[in-house]
Design a protein around this motif. Structure first.
Motif, PDB file in Angstrom:
ATOM      1  N   ILE A  48       0.896  36.570 -28.759  1.00 41.17           N
ATOM      2  CA  ILE A  48       2.050  36.501 -29.654  1.00 41.17           C
ATOM      3  C   ILE A  48       2.464  35.039 -29.727  1.00 41.17           C
ATOM      4  O   ILE A  48       2.714  34.413 -28.693  1.00 41.17           O
ATOM      5  N   LYS A  49       2.522  34.504 -30.939  1.00 42.58           N
ATOM      6  CA  LYS A  49       2.898  33.099 -31.113  1.00 42.58           C
ATOM      7  C   LYS A  49       4.311  33.024 -31.674  1.00 42.58           C
ATOM      8  O   LYS A  49       4.661  33.760 -32.587  1.00 42.58           O
ATOM      9  N   MET A  50       5.105  32.122 -31.099  1.00 41.32           N
ATOM     10  CA  MET A  50       6.485  31.920 -31.539  1.00 41.32           C
ATOM     11  C   MET A  50       6.774  30.433 -31.611  1.00 41.32           C
ATOM     12  O   MET A  50       5.980  29.611 -31.164  1.00 41.32           O
ATOM     13  N   ARG A  51       7.949  30.148 -32.166  1.00 44.56           N
ATOM     14  CA  ARG A  51       8.485  28.792 -32.167  1.00 44.56           C
ATOM     15  C   ARG A  51       9.806  28.829 -31.403  1.00 44.56           C
ATOM     16  O   ARG A  51      10.459  29.872 -31.359  1.00 44.56           O
ATOM     17  N   PRO A  52      10.249  27.715 -30.830  1.00 41.65           N
ATOM     18  CA  PRO A  52      11.469  27.745 -30.014  1.00 41.65           C
ATOM     19  C   PRO A  52      12.731  28.120 -30.794  1.00 41.65           C
ATOM     20  O   PRO A  52      13.628  28.732 -30.253  1.00 41.65           O
ATOM     21  N   VAL A 107      -0.194  40.707 -22.532  1.00 38.69           N
ATOM     22  CA  VAL A 107       0.332  39.910 -23.645  1.00 38.69           C
ATOM     23  C   VAL A 107       0.482  38.467 -23.201  1.00 38.69           C
ATOM     24  O   VAL A 107       1.046  38.180 -22.145  1.00 38.69           O
ATOM     25  N   LYS A 108      -0.047  37.570 -24.027  1.00 36.96           N
ATOM     26  CA  LYS A 108       0.084  36.136 -23.781  1.00 36.96           C
ATOM     27  C   LYS A 108       1.062  35.598 -24.822  1.00 36.96           C
ATOM     28  O   LYS A 108       0.783  35.652 -26.020  1.00 36.96           O
ATOM     29  N   LEU A 109       2.211  35.117 -24.362  1.00 38.72           N
ATOM     30  CA  LEU A 109       3.218  34.547 -25.257  1.00 38.72           C
ATOM     31  C   LEU A 109       2.996  33.051 -25.351  1.00 38.72           C
ATOM     32  O   LEU A 109       2.948  32.371 -24.326  1.00 38.72           O
ATOM     33  N   THR A 110       2.859  32.558 -26.563  1.00 38.09           N
ATOM     34  CA  THR A 110       2.624  31.129 -26.778  1.00 38.09           C
ATOM     35  C   THR A 110       3.749  30.569 -27.627  1.00 38.09           C
ATOM     36  O   THR A 110       4.041  31.088 -28.706  1.00 38.09           O
ATOM     37  N   LEU A 111       4.386  29.530 -27.119  1.00 38.07           N
ATOM     38  CA  LEU A 111       5.439  28.828 -27.857  1.00 38.07           C
ATOM     39  C   LEU A 111       4.884  27.483 -28.285  1.00 38.07           C
ATOM     40  O   LEU A 111       4.436  26.702 -27.442  1.00 38.07           O
ATOM     41  N   ARG A 112       4.878  27.219 -29.574  1.00 37.83           N
ATOM     42  CA  ARG A 112       4.354  25.943 -30.066  1.00 37.83           C
ATOM     43  C   ARG A 112       5.525  25.028 -30.438  1.00 37.83           C
ATOM     44  O   ARG A 112       6.418  25.434 -31.176  1.00 37.83           O
ATOM     45  N   PHE A 113       5.497  23.829 -29.902  1.00 36.34           N
ATOM     46  CA  PHE A 113       6.525  22.834 -30.205  1.00 36.34           C
ATOM     47  C   PHE A 113       5.977  21.847 -31.224  1.00 36.34           C
ATOM     48  O   PHE A 113       4.856  21.381 -31.092  1.00 36.34           O
ATOM     49  N   ARG A 114       6.795  21.529 -32.233  1.00 38.09           N
ATOM     50  CA  ARG A 114       6.381  20.579 -33.260  1.00 38.09           C
ATOM     51  C   ARG A 114       7.447  19.501 -33.417  1.00 38.09           C
ATOM     52  O   ARG A 114       8.640  19.807 -33.427  1.00 38.09           O
ATOM     53  N   GLY A 115       7.010  18.282 -33.549  1.00 38.34           N
ATOM     54  CA  GLY A 115       7.930  17.172 -33.834  1.00 38.34           C
ATOM     55  C   GLY A 115       9.017  16.990 -32.798  1.00 38.34           C
ATOM     56  O   GLY A 115       8.757  16.850 -31.612  1.00 38.34           O
ATOM     57  N   ARG A 116      10.279  17.045 -33.257  1.00 40.50           N
ATOM     58  CA  ARG A 116      11.415  16.797 -32.374  1.00 40.50           C
ATOM     59  C   ARG A 116      11.679  17.937 -31.406  1.00 40.50           C
ATOM     60  O   ARG A 116      12.462  17.790 -30.478  1.00 40.50           O
ATOM     61  N   GLU A 117      11.032  19.076 -31.632  1.00 45.76           N
ATOM     62  CA  GLU A 117      11.216  20.208 -30.707  1.00 45.76           C
ATOM     63  C   GLU A 117      10.731  19.832 -29.305  1.00 45.76           C
ATOM     64  O   GLU A 117      11.168  20.410 -28.318  1.00 45.76           O
ATOM     65  N   GLN A 136      14.280  28.825 -22.244  1.00 44.75           N
ATOM     66  CA  GLN A 136      15.308  29.870 -22.398  1.00 44.75           C
ATOM     67  C   GLN A 136      14.755  31.066 -23.158  1.00 44.75           C
ATOM     68  O   GLN A 136      15.013  32.214 -22.799  1.00 44.75           O
ATOM     69  N   LEU A 137      13.973  30.799 -24.198  1.00 48.94           N
ATOM     70  CA  LEU A 137      13.390  31.881 -24.996  1.00 48.94           C
ATOM     71  C   LEU A 137      12.419  32.714 -24.152  1.00 48.94           C
ATOM     72  O   LEU A 137      12.469  33.944 -24.172  1.00 48.94           O
ATOM     73  N   LEU A 138      11.558  32.055 -23.382  1.00 57.37           N
ATOM     74  CA  LEU A 138      10.608  32.794 -22.543  1.00 57.37           C
ATOM     75  C   LEU A 138      11.323  33.574 -21.442  1.00 57.37           C
ATOM     76  O   LEU A 138      10.924  34.699 -21.118  1.00 57.37           O
ATOM     77  N   ASN A 139      12.403  33.018 -20.892  1.00 54.35           N
ATOM     78  CA  ASN A 139      13.181  33.750 -19.894  1.00 54.35           C
ATOM     79  C   ASN A 139      13.866  34.969 -20.514  1.00 54.35           C
ATOM     80  O   ASN A 139      13.966  36.016 -19.887  1.00 54.35           O
ATOM     81  N   MET A 183       3.808  26.070 -24.730  1.00 50.78           N
ATOM     82  CA  MET A 183       4.281  26.654 -23.491  1.00 50.78           C
ATOM     83  C   MET A 183       3.765  28.089 -23.481  1.00 50.78           C
ATOM     84  O   MET A 183       3.901  28.807 -24.468  1.00 50.78           O
ATOM     85  N   MET A 184       3.131  28.493 -22.367  1.00 50.98           N
ATOM     86  CA  MET A 184       2.500  29.811 -22.320  1.00 50.98           C
ATOM     87  C   MET A 184       3.003  30.628 -21.141  1.00 50.98           C
ATOM     88  O   MET A 184       3.344  30.080 -20.101  1.00 50.98           O
ATOM     89  N   MET A 185       2.980  31.954 -21.339  1.00 48.96           N
ATOM     90  CA  MET A 185       3.337  32.888 -20.284  1.00 48.96           C
ATOM     91  C   MET A 185       2.515  34.159 -20.514  1.00 48.96           C
ATOM     92  O   MET A 185       2.339  34.598 -21.649  1.00 48.96           O
ATOM     93  N   VAL A 186       2.002  34.746 -19.445  1.00 44.46           N
ATOM     94  CA  VAL A 186       1.203  35.968 -19.557  1.00 44.46           C
ATOM     95  C   VAL A 186       1.960  37.115 -18.883  1.00 44.46           C
ATOM     96  O   VAL A 186       2.429  36.979 -17.743  1.00 44.46           O
ATOM     97  N   LEU A 187       2.092  38.229 -19.604  1.00 43.76           N
ATOM     98  CA  LEU A 187       2.761  39.425 -19.087  1.00 43.76           C
ATOM     99  C   LEU A 187       1.776  40.563 -19.023  1.00 43.76           C
ATOM    100  O   LEU A 187       0.919  40.707 -19.904  1.00 43.76           O
TER     101      LEU A 187
END
Length: 123
Positions: free
Chosen positions: A41-45, A69-79, A88-91, A114-118
């Motif tokens: 699952i891919k998300m943005r912050p 499930v592998k949660l992936t957060l992709r950061f772009r630019g100023r993020e 905070q989102l992953l928590n 940023m990745m987390m596996v559940l």
């Protein structure tokens, strides 16, 4: 072989038939086992609430199917300057799925992701 009998009795079997039967038994065992897949699952912050709920519904569906499930957060630019938002989102996700899943790999940063596996909890 029955060594207790008088005279001792030995059964002669066809080796080819025995190999064939063992192959069939092994194939049947493979067919019945469940393979666990890792779904991503891919998300943005700065994800919006409805988008987050849709992603969480997919996560729950994956857990019901028995998949990790592998949660992936992709950061772009100023993020990249606000990594704490991603944490905070992953928590938040971790707390929300606590009853049905356990954390297999804690959130970690790899480059711009940023990745987390559940994994689903076995009942």
């Amino acid at each position: 072989m029955a060594s207790n009998a008088k005279p001792p009795v030995c059964k002669i079997t066809d080796l080819g038939k025995m190999k064939y039967q063992s192959q069939k038994k092994a194939a049947e065992a493979r067919k019945k086992q469940k393979t666990i897949e890792i779904k991503e699952i891919k998300m943005r912050p700065n994800i919006d609430t409805h988008d987050y709920e849709v992603k969480m519904k997919a996560v729950r569906r994956f857990f019901e199917a028995g998949d990790k499930v592998k949660l992936t957060l992709r950061f772009r630019g100023r993020e990249m300057a606000h990594m704490e938002l991603g944490m905070q989102l992953l928590n938040r996700v971790k707390e929300e799925v606590e009853p049905i899943a356990k954390v297999e790999a804690e959130p970690k940063l790899e480059g711009r992701q940023m990745m987390m596996v559940l994994a689903p909890r076995t009942t």
